[in-house]
Design an enzyme around this catalytic site. Structure first.
Site, PDB file in Angstrom:
ATOM      1  N   SER A 277       0.833  -1.222   0.000  1.00 32.04           N
ATOM      2  CA  SER A 277       0.000   0.000   0.000  1.00 32.04           C
ATOM      3  C   SER A 277       0.862   1.265   0.000  1.00 32.04           C
ATOM      4  O   SER A 277       0.603   2.209  -0.768  1.00 32.04           O
ATOM      5  CB  SER A 277      -0.978   0.013   1.183  1.00 32.04           C
ATOM      6  OG  SER A 277      -0.291  -0.176   2.397  1.00 32.04           O
ATOM      7  N   HIS A 307      -1.832  -8.832   2.049  1.00 33.28           N
ATOM      8  CA  HIS A 307      -1.478  -7.564   2.717  1.00 33.28           C
ATOM      9  C   HIS A 307      -2.583  -7.233   3.724  1.00 33.28           C
ATOM     10  O   HIS A 307      -2.829  -7.992   4.641  1.00 33.28           O
ATOM     11  CB  HIS A 307      -1.273  -6.511   1.621  1.00 33.28           C
ATOM     12  CG  HIS A 307      -0.716  -5.189   2.082  1.00 33.28           C
ATOM     13  ND1 HIS A 307       0.029  -5.041   3.214  1.00 33.28           N
ATOM     14  CD2 HIS A 307      -0.808  -3.951   1.536  1.00 33.28           C
ATOM     15  CE1 HIS A 307       0.374  -3.769   3.360  1.00 33.28           C
ATOM     16  NE2 HIS A 307      -0.126  -3.088   2.364  1.00 33.28           N
ATOM     17  N   HIS A 353       6.092 -12.672   7.237  1.00 33.52           N
ATOM     18  CA  HIS A 353       6.241 -11.271   6.827  1.00 33.52           C
ATOM     19  C   HIS A 353       7.327 -11.154   5.763  1.00 33.52           C
ATOM     20  O   HIS A 353       8.271 -11.942   5.748  1.00 33.52           O
ATOM     21  CB  HIS A 353       6.609 -10.380   8.028  1.00 33.52           C
ATOM     22  CG  HIS A 353       6.341  -8.935   7.779  1.00 33.52           C
ATOM     23  ND1 HIS A 353       7.287  -8.104   7.211  1.00 33.52           N
ATOM     24  CD2 HIS A 353       5.234  -8.189   7.959  1.00 33.52           C
ATOM     25  CE1 HIS A 353       6.764  -6.892   7.082  1.00 33.52           C
ATOM     26  NE2 HIS A 353       5.515  -6.914   7.533  1.00 33.52           N
ATOM     27  N   ARG A 362       3.961  -4.847  16.721  1.00 28.88           N
ATOM     28  CA  ARG A 362       2.557  -4.416  16.673  1.00 28.88           C
ATOM     29  C   ARG A 362       1.662  -5.531  17.236  1.00 28.88           C
ATOM     30  O   ARG A 362       0.602  -5.277  17.792  1.00 28.88           O
ATOM     31  CB  ARG A 362       2.157  -4.064  15.229  1.00 28.88           C
ATOM     32  CG  ARG A 362       2.996  -2.934  14.630  1.00 28.88           C
ATOM     33  CD  ARG A 362       2.718  -2.743  13.148  1.00 28.88           C
ATOM     34  NE  ARG A 362       3.048  -3.930  12.374  1.00 28.88           N
ATOM     35  CZ  ARG A 362       2.798  -4.076  11.079  1.00 28.88           C
ATOM     36  NH1 ARG A 362       2.215  -3.098  10.409  1.00 28.88           N
ATOM     37  NH2 ARG A 362       3.125  -5.192  10.443  1.00 28.88           N
ATOM     38  N   ASP A 408      -1.604  -8.613  11.977  1.00 25.91           N
ATOM     39  CA  ASP A 408      -2.979  -9.037  11.702  1.00 25.91           C
ATOM     40  C   ASP A 408      -3.417 -10.238  12.529  1.00 25.91           C
ATOM     41  O   ASP A 408      -4.610 -10.522  12.626  1.00 25.91           O
ATOM     42  CB  ASP A 408      -3.127  -9.371  10.211  1.00 25.91           C
ATOM     43  CG  ASP A 408      -2.872  -8.153   9.349  1.00 25.91           C
ATOM     44  OD1 ASP A 408      -3.365  -7.070   9.718  1.00 25.91           O
ATOM     45  OD2 ASP A 408      -2.179  -8.269   8.329  1.00 25.91           O
TER      46      ASP A 408
HETATM   47  C1  LIG Z   1       3.252 -12.024   4.501  1.00 28.86           C
HETATM   48  C2  LIG Z   1       3.678 -12.978   3.386  1.00 28.86           C
HETATM   49  C3  LIG Z   1       2.869 -12.684   2.144  1.00 28.86           C
HETATM   50  C4  LIG Z   1       5.167 -12.740   3.106  1.00 28.86           C
HETATM   51  O1  LIG Z   1       5.485 -13.442   1.938  1.00 28.86           O
HETATM   52  P1  LIG Z   1       6.981 -13.790   1.551  1.00 28.86           P
HETATM   53  O2  LIG Z   1       7.873 -12.630   1.805  1.00 28.86           O
HETATM   54  O3  LIG Z   1       6.965 -14.347   0.167  1.00 28.86           O
HETATM   55  O4  LIG Z   1       7.308 -14.918   2.637  1.00 28.86           O
HETATM   56  P2  LIG Z   1       8.406 -16.062   2.574  1.00 28.86           P
HETATM   57  O5  LIG Z   1       9.610 -15.617   1.817  1.00 28.86           O
HETATM   58  O6  LIG Z   1       8.596 -16.533   3.981  1.00 28.86           O
HETATM   59  O7  LIG Z   1       7.677 -17.186   1.713  1.00 28.86           O
HETATM   60  C5  LIG Z   1       8.333 -18.398   1.409  1.00 28.86           C
HETATM   61  C6  LIG Z   1       7.303 -19.497   1.299  1.00 28.86           C
HETATM   62  O8  LIG Z   1       6.672 -19.687   2.584  1.00 28.86           O
HETATM   63  C7  LIG Z   1       5.266 -19.576   2.453  1.00 28.86           C
HETATM   64  N1  LIG Z   1       4.689 -18.925   3.614  1.00 28.86           N
HETATM   65  C8  LIG Z   1       5.025 -17.723   4.146  1.00 28.86           C
HETATM   66  N2  LIG Z   1       4.196 -17.431   5.169  1.00 28.86           N
HETATM   67  C9  LIG Z   1       3.327 -18.457   5.283  1.00 28.86           C
HETATM   68  C10 LIG Z   1       2.219 -18.715   6.127  1.00 28.86           C
HETATM   69  N3  LIG Z   1       1.814 -17.855   7.043  1.00 28.86           N
HETATM   70  N4  LIG Z   1       1.544 -19.872   5.946  1.00 28.86           N
HETATM   71  C11 LIG Z   1       1.942 -20.762   5.013  1.00 28.86           C
HETATM   72  N5  LIG Z   1       2.955 -20.560   4.157  1.00 28.86           N
HETATM   73  C12 LIG Z   1       3.638 -19.408   4.303  1.00 28.86           C
HETATM   74  C13 LIG Z   1       5.080 -18.694   1.226  1.00 28.86           C
HETATM   75  O9  LIG Z   1       3.763 -18.841   0.698  1.00 28.86           O
HETATM   76  C14 LIG Z   1       6.170 -19.187   0.309  1.00 28.86           C
HETATM   77  O10 LIG Z   1       5.740 -20.406  -0.240  1.00 28.86           O
HETATM   78  P3  LIG Z   1       6.041 -20.786  -1.790  1.00 28.86           P
HETATM   79  O11 LIG Z   1       7.525 -20.692  -1.933  1.00 28.86           O
HETATM   80  O12 LIG Z   1       5.491 -22.150  -1.936  1.00 28.86           O
HETATM   81  O13 LIG Z   1       5.332 -19.733  -2.596  1.00 28.86           O
HETATM   82  C15 LIG Z   1       3.463 -14.459   3.836  1.00 28.86           C
HETATM   83  O14 LIG Z   1       4.183 -14.703   5.016  1.00 28.86           O
HETATM   84  C16 LIG Z   1       2.008 -14.819   4.019  1.00 28.86           C
HETATM   85  O15 LIG Z   1       1.333 -15.192   3.053  1.00 28.86           O
HETATM   86  N6  LIG Z   1       1.468 -14.698   5.285  1.00 28.86           N
HETATM   87  C17 LIG Z   1       0.067 -14.934   5.521  1.00 28.86           C
HETATM   88  C18 LIG Z   1      -0.735 -13.698   5.127  1.00 28.86           C
HETATM   89  C19 LIG Z   1      -0.521 -12.558   6.082  1.00 28.86           C
HETATM   90  O16 LIG Z   1      -0.581 -12.726   7.289  1.00 28.86           O
HETATM   91  N7  LIG Z   1      -0.302 -11.361   5.540  1.00 28.86           N
HETATM   92  C20 LIG Z   1      -0.151 -10.156   6.340  1.00 28.86           C
HETATM   93  C21 LIG Z   1       1.230  -9.668   6.317  1.00 28.86           C
HETATM   94  S1  LIG Z   1       1.444  -8.312   7.434  1.00 28.86           S
END
Ligand SMILES: CC(C)(COP(=O)(O)OP(=O)(O)OC[C@H]1O[C@@H](n2cnc3c(N)ncnc32)[C@H](O)[C@@H]1OP(=O)(O)O)[C@@H](O)C(=O)NCCC(=O)NCCS
Length: 471
Positions: A277, A307, A353, A362, A408
Site C-alpha cells: 500500500s 497484505h 512477513h 505491533r 494481523d
Molecule cells: C506475509 C507474506 C505474504 C510474506 O510473503 P513472503 O515474503 O513471500 O514470505 P516467505 O519468503 O517466507 O515465503 C516463502 C514461502 O513460505 C510460504 N509462507 C510464508 N508465510 C506463510 C504462512 N503464514 N503460511 C503458510 N505458508 C507461508 C510462502 O507462501 C512461500 O511459499 P512458496 O515458496 O510455496 O510460494 C506471507 O508470510 C504470508 O502469506 N502470510 C500470511 C498472510 C498474512 O498474514 N499477511 C499479512 C502480512 S502483514
C-alpha cells in the site's frame, strides 16, 4: 535484562527530552515544542528548506555510492531486500520491527500524548511525529485534533457514490470509491491546473492530505453503518479526539474501545515504504497524481489478502477453528487444524512477513492490551495458543522465512471483543490508519521534489543472455 535496558534507555531519553536536546538515533530534530507553537503547517514550512539542502548534499556527496548488488533472485522475487526507495516517516528493522521517526512502539506509547493518564497514544500525536520528526506537546496534539475536526465535512456526492453500490459490495470497494469521490475537491489538482510552480507543490498537497486524513474516518464509518447497521449514521462528536471519534461514529463508545482505536490507528499508520500500500501510494503520487488518487490506489493494494485483507482472513479463520472444534480446543486439535489449512494449499493468515524476522511489535503491543483489558476472552486465548502452535509448524515446513505472528494475527480478536465482529470490515480500519503514514510521506515527496518512479524491467530472454555473457 533487555527489558531493563529498555527502561534505562527510555528514562535517559526522557531526561534528554526534558533538556530539549535534539538527537535520538535517526530523529535529527526531536525536541519538545513550546506550547504556543501549535500550527503544524508552519512547523513544516520551517523544516523544509533544511531538509531540501540535506537531500541535495546527500546527492552531491554520495550520489554514486553503492548500496548493494541486485541479484536475479531479487528481480524475480518481488524486489525483496532491494533498497530502492526513500521513505522518511518510518524504518523497519527485520528483528526489532517498526520505528516511527526513530521511535519504537513502546517509546511512542511512553512519549506521545494520551487522552487519559498512562493511556494509549493519540494518533494525532503520531501524525505530528511522522510529519515533523518531533514529539508534540499535548497542546499541539489538541490543536491538531481541532484542525482535523474542522476539515472533516464530507460532501454529499461522496455518499451518493457509495450508495450506488449494493450493500453486499466489499467494504473496501465502497471505501476506496468514497476516497475517489473526495478527489473532486483536490486543492493540488486545482493549483496544478493554474500553473503552481514546483517549489510550492507541497502546500496544496498538505491541504489535500490533511483534508483526506480528516475525512476518511467519516467515509469509513458511513460504509460500516450502511452495510451493517441499516444506514443509521452517527454524526461526528467534535469534543472527541481522532481515534475516539472514529470509534464513536462506528457506534462503539466503551472507553476501552476508544483506547483500542487510538492504539490501532497509531500502530497501523506506517510500515516504511516498500509494503504494497505504501509503495503504491508513493508510486502513483510520483506521477504528480494528487493525494486522493494516490491514496485510493494504495487502498486497492491494501485490499489484497497477502497484505491488509489478512486481518479479515485471520478472524474468519479463527472463527472457522471455533466452529469446527469448539472454544476449548486442545493443542493437538489446533495443530491438526493448522496442518489441514496448509495441506489444502492455503497460508496460515497472520503469520509470516516480507521483511520482519521476529514477532511483530505491533502484535506484542496488542497482546499487552489484551492481557490488560480482556485476559479471559476466549478468542484472545485461542490467539495466544496459536502463538505457541503455529511457529514450530511453519518452521517445520522449511521454506517460511518468518514463522512468527504479524500485526494481523491479533487485531481481529480485540475488535471482536468490543462488538466490532464484522471481519469483512477490518481492512477499512487499517485503511483509515494508513492515511496518516502515506499522506505524511507524500507531503515530504513534494517538499523534497522526489521524481517520477521508473525502475527498469527485463525479460526472461534478457536475464538468460545477460547471465550467460557474465558467467
Ligand atoms: C506475509 C507474506 C505474504 C510474506 O510473503 P513472503 O515474503 O513471500 O514470505 P516467505 O519468503 O517466507 O515465503 C516463502 C514461502 O513460505 C510460504 N509462507 C510464508 N508465510 C506463510 C504462512 N503464514 N503460511 C503458510 N505458508 C507461508 C510462502 O507462501 C512461500 O511459499 P512458496 O515458496 O510455496 O510460494 C506471507 O508470510 C504470508 O502469506 N502470510 C500470511 C498472510 C498474512 O498474514 N499477511 C499479512 C502480512 S502483514
Amino acid at each position: 535484562m533487555g527489558f531493563l535496558r529498555g527502561i534505562t534507555a527510555l528514562s535517559k531519553l526522557r531526561s534528554r527530552l526534558g533538556q530539549q536536546t535534539t538527537q535520538l538515533g535517526s530523529v535529527r530534530w526531536l525536541q519538545i515544542q513550546s506550547a504556543s507553537d501549535l500550527d503544524l503547517r508552519s512547523q513544516l514550512k520551517d523544516q523544509i528548506p533544511e531538509q531540501q539542502e540535506r537531500l541535495k548534499k546527500i546527492k552531491s556527496d554520495s550520489g554514486k555510492f553503492q548500496l548493494g548488488n541486485i541479484t536475479v533472485d531479487m528481480v524475480i522475487g518481488g524486489m525483496r531486500g532491494m533498497t530502492g526507495l526513500l521513505w522518511e516517516t518510518s524504518l523497519l528493522d527485520p528483528d526489532e520491527g517498526i520505528r516511527f521517526r526513530g521511535l519504537s512502539i513502546p517509546e511512542c506509547q511512553k512519549l506521545l500524548p494520551a487522552a487519559i493518564p498512562g493511556g494509549e497514544p493519540l494518533p494525532e500525536g503520531l501524525l505530528w511525529l511522522l510529519l515533523t520528526g518531533k514529539v508534540p506537546s499535548k497542546e499541539q496534539v489538541d490543536a491538531l485534533s481541532k484542525e482535523l475536526q474542522s476539515r472533516s465535512a464530507v460532501p454529499d456526492h461522496v455518499y451518493k457514490a457509495i450508495d450506488a453500490f449494493p450493500v453486499t459490495a466489499h467494504p473496501m470497494t465502497q471505501f476506496a470509491t468514497g476516497v475517489m469521490a473526495l478527489q473532486v475537491e483536490s486543492e493540488f489538482q486545482k493549483a496544478y491546473d493554474q500553473g503552481i510552480p514546483k517549489s510550492k507543490f507541497w502546500e496544496p498537497t498538505y491541504e489535500d492530505s490533511m483534508n483526506l486524513i480528516a475525512r476518511v474516518p467519516v467515509v469509513a464509518a458511513y460504509v460500516y453503518r450502511r452495510v451493517y447497521k441499516d444506514g443509521r449514521v452517527i454524526s461526528t462528536d467534535k469534543s472527541l479526539d481522532y481515534g475516539a471519534n472514529f470509534s464513536h461514529m462506528l457506534g462503539f463508545d466503551d472507553p476501552k474501545m476508544l483506547e483500542l482505536m487510538r492504539l490501532y490507528v497509531t500502530i497501523h499508520s506506517d510500515h516504511e515504504g516498500g509494503n504494497v500500500s505504501a509503495h503504491t501510494g508513493h508510486l502513483v503520487a510520483s506521477a504528480l497524481s494528487d493525494p486522493y488518487l494516490s491514496f485510493a490506489a494504495a487502498l486497492n493494494g491494501l485490499a489484497g489478502p497477502l497484505h491488509g485483507l489478512a486481518n479479515q482472513e485471520v478472524l474468519l479463520w479463527i472463527k472457522s477453528v471455533v466452529k469446527e472444534c469448539g472454544e476449548n480446543i486442545t493443542t493437538e486439535q489446533l495443530k491438526e487444524y493448522v496442518w489441514k489449512t496448509l495441506n489444502s494449499g492455503k497460508v496460515v493468515p497472520g503469520f509470516g512477513h516480507g521483511v520482519l524476522r521476529k514477532t511483530d511489535p505491533r502484535y506484542t503491543c496488542q497482546r499487552e492490551f489484551a492481557l490488560k483489558h480482556l485476559p479471559d476472552d476466549p478468542l484472545f486465548q485461542l490467539v495466544s495458543k496459536l502463538y505457541e502452535v503455529v511457529p514450530p509448524i511453519l518452521t517445520d515446513l522449511g521454506k517460511v522465512k518468518n514463522p512468527w505472528p504479524n500485526v494481523d494475527a491479533h487485531s481481529g480478536a480485540l475488535l471482536n471483543h468490543f462488538g466490532l465482529t464484522e471481519a469483512r470490515y477490518y481492512t477499512v480500519l487499517f485503511g483509515v490508519s494508513r492515511s496518516l503514514g502515506i499522506c505524511s510521506q507524500l507531503i515530504w515527496d513534494r517538499a523534497l521534489g522526489l521524481p517520477l518512479e521508473r525502475p527498469k524491467s527485463v525479460t526472461m530472454d534478457w536475464l538468460e543472455s545477460h547471465c550467460k555473457k557474465s558467467a
